[in-house]
Write an enzyme that holds these catalytic residues in place. Structure first.
Site, short mmCIF file in Angstrom:
data_model
loop_
_atom_site.label_atom_id
_atom_site.label_comp_id
_atom_site.label_asym_id
_atom_site.label_seq_id
_atom_site.Cartn_x
_atom_site.Cartn_y
_atom_site.Cartn_z
NE ARG A 11 -3.72 -2.18 -0.12
CZ ARG A 11 -3.64 -3.55 -0.19
NH1 ARG A 11 -2.53 -4.17 -0.77
NH2 ARG A 11 -4.66 -4.57 -0.12
CB CYS A 188 2.59 14.74 30.35
SG CYS A 188 2.85 14.82 28.56
CB CYS A 244 21.06 30.91 15.94
SG CYS A 244 20.88 29.31 16.56
ZN LIG Z 1 19.80 28.07 15.06
#
Ligand SMILES: [Zn+2]
Length: 254
Positions: A11, A188, A244
């Site tokens: 499939r 959680c 970053c």
């Molecule tokens: Zn980054």
């Protein structure tokens, strides 16, 4: 592929973006799944079922009763067992031809770097920011695509970070370390989570991995968030941050 494999994966093979070649690529690939809880359960089960040839499942936790509400790779008989081993057995029950390694220590430092380097794709199914930053940095260093999912309360999100894409952002571009909310844990245990939400986000992660490994379609772009209380998806662009600390160009840092 023998006749049994052709039938098992028929499939998928009949899908024009996958076909025999894509299925062969899946069978020859290796996915690293970090976290075998709510997200890692559907990820491990779907990747094994879909015919990813090798899986490494890493989790240093043991199965507890409060996990069974959503971590569907584990059953009552697994209480007290290592999650990585329980998830391995569940995935092998679906597809015994999948080669699965269970890592029962927390992957950190050099072991994390080695595991990331050995994989073709990494799926972050953890619930701690410290782990998420370490996994992101290891993926960036090794040039491995990272499929990141998160689910808490009624909300989920998905992002794919591929260091091979020109100007592709990383997880730390999206969530700069030290930014407000960065220390809000995703756990959680403290926040609660509705059961099918982790299945939804984990399945989304598994789909992205199957696409990436088989060569079908194109990788998910930006950040998608899902609000389970309204059923609404939202999509955001995620630009690379020149400043970053993980992926920014050195000139962009000052
Ligand atoms: Zn980054």
């Amino acid at each position: 592929m023998n006749d049994q494999a052709l039938l098992r994966y028929s499939r998928q093979i009949m899908l024009e973006p996958i076909e025999i070649d894509g299925q062969e690529r899946l069978l020859a690939s290796h996915a690293l799944v970090i976290g075998a809880g709510g997200l890692g359960s559907p990820v491990a089960l779907y990747l094994a079922a879909a015919g990813v040839g090798r899986l490494t499942l890493a989790d240093d936790d043991a199965v507890e009763l409060s996990n069974l509400q959503r971590q569907i790779a584990h059953g009552e008989a697994d209480l007290g067992r290592a999650k990585a081993e329980s998830a391995r057995d569940a995935a092998l029950a679906l597809n015994p031809s999948c080669q699965i390694a269970a890592v029962t220590e927390r992957l950190e430092g050099a072991a994390l770097a080695r595991a990331v380097e050995a994989a073709d794709v990494v799926l972050d199914c953890t619930d701690r920011f410290a782990s998420r930053y370490a996994i992101n940095a290891a993926c960036r260093a090794a040039g491995r695509p990272l499929i990141s999912g998160a689910a808490i309360r009624f909300g989920g999100q998905l992002a794919v970070f591929d260091p091979r894409a020109p100007d592709g952002p990383c997880y730390a571009c999206l969530y700069p370390p030290g930014a407000p909310g960065e220390d809000e844990e995703l756990r959680c245990a403290e926040n609660g989570v509705v059961a099918p939400l982790v299945g939804l986000i984990g399945s989304f992660q598994a789909l992205e991995a199957v696409k990436l490994l088989s060569g079908a379609g194109r990788a998910h772009q930006g950040l998608s968030t899902f609000d389970g209380l309204t059923g609404e998806w939202r999509h955001f662009r995620v630009p690379r941050d020149p400043a970053c600390p993980v992926c920014g160009h050195p000139c962009g840092r000052d």
